[in-house]
Enzyme design. Structure first.
Site, short mmCIF file in Angstrom:
data_model
loop_
_atom_site.label_atom_id
_atom_site.label_comp_id
_atom_site.label_asym_id
_atom_site.label_seq_id
_atom_site.Cartn_x
_atom_site.Cartn_y
_atom_site.Cartn_z
N ASP A 15 -77.56 -26.14 -97.06
CA ASP A 15 -78.22 -26.55 -98.30
C ASP A 15 -79.49 -25.73 -98.45
O ASP A 15 -80.41 -25.82 -97.62
CB ASP A 15 -78.55 -28.05 -98.23
CG ASP A 15 -78.96 -28.63 -99.57
OD1 ASP A 15 -78.93 -27.88 -100.57
OD2 ASP A 15 -79.31 -29.81 -99.62
N ASP A 109 -76.12 -23.73 -104.60
CA ASP A 109 -77.07 -23.78 -103.49
C ASP A 109 -76.61 -24.55 -102.27
O ASP A 109 -77.39 -24.74 -101.34
CB ASP A 109 -78.40 -24.35 -103.98
CG ASP A 109 -78.31 -25.81 -104.38
OD1 ASP A 109 -77.22 -26.24 -104.77
OD2 ASP A 109 -79.32 -26.52 -104.30
N GLU A 110 -75.36 -25.01 -102.24
CA GLU A 110 -74.91 -25.71 -101.04
C GLU A 110 -73.41 -25.55 -100.86
O GLU A 110 -72.66 -25.37 -101.82
CB GLU A 110 -75.29 -27.19 -101.08
CG GLU A 110 -74.66 -27.99 -102.18
CD GLU A 110 -74.96 -29.48 -102.05
OE1 GLU A 110 -74.94 -30.02 -100.93
OE2 GLU A 110 -75.20 -30.11 -103.10
#
Length: 365
Positions: A15, A109-110
């Protein structure tokens, strides 16, 4: 091939830390160390991401811009640059691919990674996570937090334990104790409404949840009960899927003031169509149904859809279809405060069949 037993799996959840805001601070040194929010700072704007300096004041993603400014008068708003975020996300994906092809992105983003059998042949998933974080820092100038465990549920919770720039490892024999201490409101899959229902039943932690037999949970929570029952025991059999599909992809924008004029509405719709096409190309999927959403100034919502024999080929096609749907509603009874455009009935171009997998929500940093 038989599925690897859960206790033998090695799952990493990566993350990125305050991703959008961190990219902005990286690219503009004048923003470093300052409270930054990516999004709209007007009365109808929404925070897409907040830097850690802003989070100290209570500023969070999805918060109205006006509230964020009241919490932090020195807050600096920056308009989103999705092309920049996508470019960095692709860099990070390339780093993941040095270790495994079993990658399930949840957003820009993860992502989950299954490194049980990884490309370098490294036995330690902790070492792999450390290397990925090191490479991300060196190659992008950004930091990432990682959770390492034997399943997706715990890996995701672990990645949040030591943020920012942290690493948390939960071994199989530690899984049940880890979940026992976890507030149920933090368990991925327990939303705010369910958390309140659990609290009313005296269920506040994983340990409380474990006290409930499965039939009792089923009476209160239906089909979701089996997941909660397993979660309380640190169990999660869901595999990491390397082509996680969505049921729909959409983009919407809230305006600073209501818009009623056709020309202005079409201009906004054209921007939305361009952003939507960016997400469509990033997801490597196509769709046959275009949906227009209009939220009026009095908060009524209009939605109109059109299904097509073949998917739109580019942003111009999306805009043309959306414009037709919009013109059919004109003149609006009152001005629009929001426009949205979505694509559904998705197909994977490599499979060419409709996708029925539930949509994943887009998470911001």
């Amino acid at each position: 091939m038989a599925q690897t037993p859960e206790q033998d799996r090695k799952i990493i959840h990566i993350d990125m830390d305050a991703f959008y805001a961190s990219v902005e601070q990286r690219d503009d040194p004048a923003l470093r160390g300052l409270p930054v929010a990516v999004g709209g700072g007007g009365p109808r704007g929404v925070v897409a991401a907040a830097s850690y300096e802003a989070r100290v004041f209570g500023v969070r993603s999805a918060m109205p811009g006006g509230k964020a400014r009241r919490l932090c008068p020195e807050l600096i708003f920056v308009r989103p640059r999705f092309e920049a975020y996508r470019a960095v996300s692709q860099q990070i994906r390339a780093i993941f691919e040095r270790f495994t092809d079993i990658i399930q992105p949840l957003s820009l983003d993860e992502a989950y990674l299954d490194v049980t059998r990884n490309k370098p042949g490294v036995a330690s998933a902790t070492y792999v996570a450390q290397e990925i974080r090191r490479m991300i820092r060196e190659e992008t100038g950004l930091t990432a937090s990682a959770g390492v465990s034997c399943n997706k549920l715990i890996a995701k919770l672990a990645s949040d334990q030591n943020k920012p720039d942290g690493l948390c490892v939960v071994r199989p024999d530690e899984a049940e104790a880890f979940m026992a201490a976890m507030p149920v409101s933090r368990i991925h899959g327990v939303g705010p409404v369910t958390a309140r229902r659990m609290a009313a039943l005296g269920i506040h932690s994983g340990a409380d949840l474990k006290e409930w037999p499965l039939p009792a949970l089923q009476r209160h929570f239906g089909k979701a009960a089996a997941f909660y029952f397993g979660a309380a025991r640190g169990l999660d059999e869901r595999p990491v899927r390397d082509r996680e599909s969505r049921k729909s992809i959409s983009v919407e924008d809230t305006f600073a003031s209501d818009i009623g004029a056709e020309g202005l509405l079409l201009a906004e719709l054209e921007k939305i169509a361009a952003r939507l096409w960016g997400r469509v190309t990033a997801s490597r999927a196509l769709g046959r149904t275009v949906t227009l959403k209009i939220k009026l100034g009095d908060f009524r919502i209009l939605t109109r859809s059109r299904s097509l024999p073949a998917p739109p080929g580019d942003a111009e096609d999306l805009f043309a279809i959306g414009a037709d749907l919009l013109r059919a509603q004109l003149p609006l009874p009152v001005g629009a405060r929001l426009l949205g455009l979505g694509l559904s009935n998705l197909i994977d171009p490599e499979r060419e069949e409709p996708d029925e997998t539930p949509q994943l929500s887009l998470a911001f940093g």
